[in-house]
Design an enzyme around this catalytic site. Sequence first.
Site, PDB file in Angstrom:
ATOM      1  N   GLU A 123       0.800  -1.236  -0.063  1.00 35.23           N
ATOM      2  CA  GLU A 123       0.077   0.227  -0.659  1.00 35.23           C
ATOM      3  C   GLU A 123       0.980   1.260  -0.041  1.00 35.23           C
ATOM      4  OE1 GLU A 123      -3.086  -0.157  -0.080  1.00 35.23           O
ATOM      5  OE2 GLU A 123      -3.578  -2.149  -0.103  1.00 35.23           O
TER       6      GLU A 123
ATOM      7  N   CYS B  80      -1.908   9.680   2.969  1.00 32.40           N
ATOM      8  CA  CYS B  80      -1.959   8.861   1.519  1.00 32.40           C
ATOM      9  C   CYS B  80      -2.847   8.993   0.573  1.00 32.40           C
ATOM     10  CB  CYS B  80      -2.062   7.572   1.966  1.00 32.40           C
ATOM     11  SG  CYS B  80      -2.254   6.695   3.104  1.00 32.40           S
TER      12      CYS B  80
HETATM   13  P1  NAD Z   1       8.756   4.376   4.393  1.00 33.82           P
HETATM   14  O1  NAD Z   1       8.158   3.317   3.507  1.00 33.82           O
HETATM   15  O2  NAD Z   1       9.998   4.731   4.372  1.00 33.82           O
HETATM   16  O3  NAD Z   1       8.804   3.285   5.874  1.00 33.82           O
HETATM   17  C1  NAD Z   1       7.956   2.308   5.840  1.00 33.82           C
HETATM   18  C2  NAD Z   1       8.295   1.416   6.672  1.00 33.82           C
HETATM   19  O4  NAD Z   1       9.272   0.376   6.355  1.00 33.82           O
HETATM   20  C3  NAD Z   1       8.763   1.694   8.045  1.00 33.82           C
HETATM   21  O5  NAD Z   1       8.255   0.687   9.236  1.00 33.82           O
HETATM   22  C4  NAD Z   1      10.212   1.499   7.582  1.00 33.82           C
HETATM   23  O6  NAD Z   1      10.827   1.388   8.872  1.00 33.82           O
HETATM   24  C5  NAD Z   1       9.790  -0.416   6.727  1.00 33.82           C
HETATM   25  N1  NAD Z   1      11.635  -0.032   5.927  1.00 33.82           N
HETATM   26  C6  NAD Z   1      12.334   1.129   5.777  1.00 33.82           C
HETATM   27  N2  NAD Z   1      13.271   0.216   4.427  1.00 33.82           N
HETATM   28  C7  NAD Z   1      12.909  -0.962   4.704  1.00 33.82           C
HETATM   29  C8  NAD Z   1      13.795  -2.377   3.601  1.00 33.82           C
HETATM   30  N3  NAD Z   1      14.740  -1.896   3.661  1.00 33.82           N
HETATM   31  N4  NAD Z   1      13.354  -3.364   4.301  1.00 33.82           N
HETATM   32  C9  NAD Z   1      12.647  -3.631   5.602  1.00 33.82           C
HETATM   33  N5  NAD Z   1      11.518  -2.372   5.665  1.00 33.82           N
HETATM   34  C10 NAD Z   1      11.772  -1.520   5.620  1.00 33.82           C
HETATM   35  O7  NAD Z   1       7.659   5.268   4.711  1.00 33.82           O
HETATM   36  P2  NAD Z   1       6.824   6.507   5.290  1.00 33.82           P
HETATM   37  O8  NAD Z   1       8.362   7.345   5.256  1.00 33.82           O
HETATM   38  O9  NAD Z   1       7.301   5.617   7.292  1.00 33.82           O
HETATM   39  O10 NAD Z   1       5.604   6.582   5.184  1.00 33.82           O
HETATM   40  C11 NAD Z   1       5.388   7.243   3.996  1.00 33.82           C
HETATM   41  C12 NAD Z   1       4.332   7.119   2.447  1.00 33.82           C
HETATM   42  O11 NAD Z   1       3.888   5.294   2.755  1.00 33.82           O
HETATM   43  C13 NAD Z   1       3.848   7.674   1.968  1.00 33.82           C
HETATM   44  O12 NAD Z   1       3.981   7.305   0.457  1.00 33.82           O
HETATM   45  C14 NAD Z   1       2.568   7.611   2.544  1.00 33.82           C
HETATM   46  O13 NAD Z   1       2.235   7.518   0.856  1.00 33.82           O
HETATM   47  C15 NAD Z   1       2.748   5.533   2.219  1.00 33.82           C
HETATM   48  N6  NAD Z   1       1.538   5.350   3.088  1.00 33.82           N
HETATM   49  C16 NAD Z   1       0.419   4.695   2.201  1.00 33.82           C
HETATM   50  C17 NAD Z   1      -0.323   4.221   2.259  1.00 33.82           C
HETATM   51  C18 NAD Z   1      -2.033   3.135   1.942  1.00 33.82           C
HETATM   52  O14 NAD Z   1      -2.664   2.807   2.275  1.00 33.82           O
HETATM   53  N7  NAD Z   1      -1.745   3.338   0.752  1.00 33.82           N
HETATM   54  C19 NAD Z   1      -1.043   4.438   3.908  1.00 33.82           C
HETATM   55  C20 NAD Z   1      -0.115   5.076   4.490  1.00 33.82           C
HETATM   56  C21 NAD Z   1       1.305   5.648   4.273  1.00 33.82           C
END
Ligand code: NAD
Length: 486
Positions: A256, A289
């Site tokens: 997502e 999001c």
């Molecule tokens: P991010 O991708 O930086 O991090 C998300 C999660 O992934 C965190 O827990 C992080 O620690 C983990 N992560 C990072 N690198 C990783 C790796 N290499 N392997 C495994 N896990 C890893 O995102 P963010 O900055 O925390 O969140 C914001 C983003 O999330 C925005 O793009 C937003 O639109 C999206 N979002 C989408 C939805 C949806 O339902 N579509 C909902 C909320 C947020």
Amino acid sequence: MSRTLVIDGIRVPGEHYVGGRRVDSAAGFEVRSPLDWSAPLGWVARGDRVTADLALNAATQAFPGWAALGPKGRAPYLERLAAAIDAHTDAIARVECIDAGLLQESLRLRLVPRGARNFRAYAELASAYQERHWSSNGTSNTVIRMGAGPAVIITPWNAPFMLSTWKVAPALAAGNTVILKPAEWSPLSASLLADLAHEAGFPPGVFNVVQGIGEEVGAALVADERVRRISFTGSPETARHIGRAAASSIVPFTAELGGKGPLLVFADADLEAAARKAAGQYDDSGQVCLAGTRLLVEESVAAAFLERFHAFADRQVMGDSRDPRTTMAPLIHPEHLARVAGFVERARAGGDRIVRGGRIHREGGLWYEPTLIEPRDNQAEVVQREIFGPVLTFQTFRDEAQAIELANSTRYGLSGILYTGSAARADRVGRALRAGVVWANCFLIRDLTAPFGGVGYSGIGREGGDYALDFHSDLKSLQVLEGTVR
Ligand code: NAD
């Protein structure tokens, strides 16, 4: 150094929760509040490969017993967890408000209760599943839904409690054991969820929380071949890394991801309602999001719309998220504030017109003014990339065809919002938008049984209702030759 954080008088364990008990790591990472960045709230365990291995051992061992309970046997655990969330709504809201900066009222009234509803809904949905039985080709056939194994769930920082429960509930209901890895910028409500699962009596290892940095313990978790499902919410950049790990273990994953939703206003719409909702996209400082961040308004009503929009936007109040008068929470982190400000600076330098805002609100704080930008053209960076802050763009369209073309012109496809007085147009445009979810004359109203997810750059797979249960299940078809058994 103590791992217990005390947030607004509430004790929050900073350790992982693995195999039914608290487990620490030698290293920790600092947690700060977006409401007051001046001093750390405390330190949370910084998981590593060893933590990932421990959690996967626990989740793998617990899986057969949990799966064998069947949906009706698992439902009481989920219902007890929902009741525990209800009983602790106030504490969860107070902790998450300070940890993630989210508005406390909205947490108390909306986001935390929705967490409880997620568990109740999935207890019910999983229990209602009917196995299919039929006879054909001389065999009796049965379709059996089975749990798949340990599921790793990775969540972002922007609505941590609600989003985690939305993903954890179907995984547990389907019979999978769970390792939840919350985002390092807002890790605390996951720790409270672990306490509540403990209180609800989940068998050890069925639900685990591992804390730490994404590139460290997150990467170690998703790379382990014992993992049988990966459910991720976050950015497309991270999804690429996780997708590679999933491909390597041949494990299904859902992603997502981000959005750049259009908010379309047609001349036949209730302009007042449309303008109110458009200015409402600044709520949570745009860290949503699903937000409709590209305002697309029919030319003939553009001036009338803008006048109303500014009146509503002027009423936004930036301030402490604990104060019920505040409507705009701070941004999560100074790095994120700098990222948002960078988009606006590049837009200004590139010739986009800053119609309102365009500044950091208060020195030392993490608020950014509600900002509206008229881009020089549709290829401008502020139109094409997710900013995830209180920055909207404003463009006009001549007719419905151009409205749809503009709406569908980014590589994202998570949500769309449209305002119109015509039922036929709501249906026509609703179908034409390239998005996983479309709202006409409303926003964020969701039935938990409906599918949820994005198209294009906004994600892979669907969550919600039976879609999430299907994702978390392995389906088996059993054929028995008729006449051979009694
Ligand atoms: P991010 O991708 O930086 O991090 C998300 C999660 O992934 C965190 O827990 C992080 O620690 C983990 N992560 C990072 N690198 C990783 C790796 N290499 N392997 C495994 N896990 C890893 O995102 P963010 O900055 O925390 O969140 C914001 C983003 O999330 C925005 O793009 C937003 O639109 C999206 N979002 C989408 C939805 C949806 O339902 N579509 C909902 C909320 C947020």
